[in-house]
Enzyme design. Structure first.
Site, PDB file in Angstrom:
ATOM      1  N   LYS A  43       8.031   6.474  -5.128  1.00 55.61           N
ATOM      2  CA  LYS A  43       7.500   4.959  -5.910  1.00 55.61           C
ATOM      3  C   LYS A  43       7.617   5.387  -7.341  1.00 55.61           C
ATOM      4  CE  LYS A  43       4.753   2.360  -2.363  1.00 55.61           C
ATOM      5  NZ  LYS A  43       3.422   1.530  -1.601  1.00 55.61           N
ATOM      6  N   ARG A  45      -1.211  -5.005   8.407  1.00 49.58           N
ATOM      7  CA  ARG A  45      -1.811  -6.247   7.779  1.00 49.58           C
ATOM      8  C   ARG A  45      -0.894  -7.122   9.378  1.00 49.58           C
ATOM      9  NH1 ARG A  45      -0.352  -4.799   2.220  1.00 49.58           N
ATOM     10  NH2 ARG A  45       0.592  -3.154   3.769  1.00 49.58           N
ATOM     11  N   HIS A  69      -7.089  -3.792   0.821  1.00 52.71           N
ATOM     12  CA  HIS A  69      -8.339  -1.738   0.994  1.00 52.71           C
ATOM     13  C   HIS A  69      -9.657  -2.052   0.677  1.00 52.71           C
ATOM     14  CE1 HIS A  69      -4.061  -1.428  -1.876  1.00 52.71           C
ATOM     15  NE2 HIS A  69      -3.589  -0.764  -1.204  1.00 52.71           N
ATOM     16  N   SER A 113      -0.773  -5.150  -3.186  1.00 52.69           N
ATOM     17  CA  SER A 113      -0.553  -4.260  -4.849  1.00 52.69           C
ATOM     18  C   SER A 113       0.597  -5.300  -5.056  1.00 52.69           C
ATOM     19  CB  SER A 113      -0.482  -3.077  -4.849  1.00 52.69           C
ATOM     20  OG  SER A 113      -1.188  -2.847  -4.178  1.00 52.69           O
TER      21      SER A 113
HETATM   22  P1  ADP Z   1       0.764   2.907   0.386  1.00 52.81           P
HETATM   23  O1  ADP Z   1       2.422   2.961  -0.529  1.00 52.81           O
HETATM   24  O2  ADP Z   1       0.511   4.163   1.448  1.00 52.81           O
HETATM   25  O3  ADP Z   1       1.662   2.019   1.877  1.00 52.81           O
HETATM   26  P2  ADP Z   1      -1.253   0.904  -0.081  1.00 52.81           P
HETATM   27  O4  ADP Z   1      -2.272   1.853  -1.066  1.00 52.81           O
HETATM   28  O5  ADP Z   1       0.250   0.002  -0.450  1.00 52.81           O
HETATM   29  O6  ADP Z   1      -0.422   2.567  -0.344  1.00 52.81           O
HETATM   30  O7  ADP Z   1      -1.783   0.343   0.873  1.00 52.81           O
HETATM   31  C1  ADP Z   1      -2.582   2.100   1.465  1.00 52.81           C
HETATM   32  C2  ADP Z   1      -2.889   1.442   2.811  1.00 52.81           C
HETATM   33  O8  ADP Z   1      -3.841   0.415   2.986  1.00 52.81           O
HETATM   34  C3  ADP Z   1      -2.328   1.171   4.224  1.00 52.81           C
HETATM   35  O9  ADP Z   1      -2.320   1.684   5.546  1.00 52.81           O
HETATM   36  C4  ADP Z   1      -1.633  -0.242   4.284  1.00 52.81           C
HETATM   37  O10 ADP Z   1      -1.495  -0.837   5.008  1.00 52.81           O
HETATM   38  C5  ADP Z   1      -2.890  -0.459   4.029  1.00 52.81           C
HETATM   39  N1  ADP Z   1      -2.682  -1.848   3.623  1.00 52.81           N
HETATM   40  C6  ADP Z   1      -2.908  -2.798   2.383  1.00 52.81           C
HETATM   41  N2  ADP Z   1      -3.189  -4.074   2.089  1.00 52.81           N
HETATM   42  C7  ADP Z   1      -3.815  -4.212   3.212  1.00 52.81           C
HETATM   43  C8  ADP Z   1      -4.694  -5.629   3.464  1.00 52.81           C
HETATM   44  N3  ADP Z   1      -4.737  -6.465   2.614  1.00 52.81           N
HETATM   45  N4  ADP Z   1      -5.252  -5.323   4.411  1.00 52.81           N
HETATM   46  C9  ADP Z   1      -4.560  -4.043   5.306  1.00 52.81           C
HETATM   47  N5  ADP Z   1      -4.214  -3.790   5.206  1.00 52.81           N
HETATM   48  C10 ADP Z   1      -3.694  -3.175   3.686  1.00 52.81           C
END
Ligand code: ADP
Length: 165
Positions: free
Chosen positions: A41, A91, A17, A130
């Site tokens: 979630k 990703r 992130h 995460s």
């Molecule tokens: P959500 O519940 O909306 O998916 P997240 O906190 O899991 O929320 O992720 C928020 C954003 O960050 C999403 O667009 C997700 O694809 C992106 N993201 C999470 N981890 C990574 C990573 N390692 N590399 C690139 N993008 C990421």
């Protein structure tokens, strides 16, 4: 001035992130990082307030990154903060289908006002989520490579609390 919204759960924020936020803050004038309540979630590790504290701690000294906690649709939050676009991180192919759907629905819900910009994390973060970091923590393996030191400390604290419950 171009302001963009980066919405997510950030439970917790990872270096993946952070890599996306860094890229967005270089490309755009201002990045609003929004912790959005996601009723789908249910099993949250950190409370929203704890997540807000972590993000605020990490970004307190970065002038063009602002952190907010909001509820509702990402497009409404984008309009509230006058953001031109939503930033999402991609990703792998497994993210792609869902993210395209999200992009289309967000365009429709905002009457074409809010677009989505996709960014790719650097390759060392492409496998990172995460969920994976929480699993590594549970396996008692080091998490330094995946999260900011403050988040690491909070994750250890949380695990201790959970073990006592
Ligand atoms: P959500 O519940 O909306 O998916 P997240 O906190 O899991 O929320 O992720 C928020 C954003 O960050 C999403 O667009 C997700 O694809 C992106 N993201 C999470 N981890 C990574 C990573 N390692 N590399 C690139 N993008 C990421």
């Amino acid at each position: 001035m171009t302001r963009v919204l980066y919405p997510g759960s950030f439970d917790p924020i990872t270096k993946g992130h952070m890599n996306i936020i860094e890229q967005a803050s270089e490309l755009f004038d201002e990045v609003i990082v929004a912790i959005l309540r996601n009723p789908a979630k249910k099993n949250q590790f950190f409370t929203e307030e704890e997540r807000l504290d972590m993000l605020n701690t990490i970004y307190s000294k970065i002038n063009n990154v602002k952190v907010v906690l909001e509820k509702g649709a990402a497009v409404d939050v984008a309009e509230l903060y006058q953001c031109k676009a939503i930033i999402r991180g991609l990703r792998s192919l497994s993210d792609y289908d869902y993210e395209v759907q999200l992009h289309q629905i967000n365009k429709e819900l905002s009457n074409n006002k809010v677009n989505t910009v996709f960014l790719f994390a650097d390759k060392e973060y492409q496998f990172l989520s995460s969920t994976i970091v929480k699993e590594v923590l549970n396996l008692d393996k080091p998490i330094d490579k995946y999260v900011h030191p403050y988040v690491k400390m909070k994750m250890y604290e949380k695990r201790k609390e959970d073990n006592y419950e």
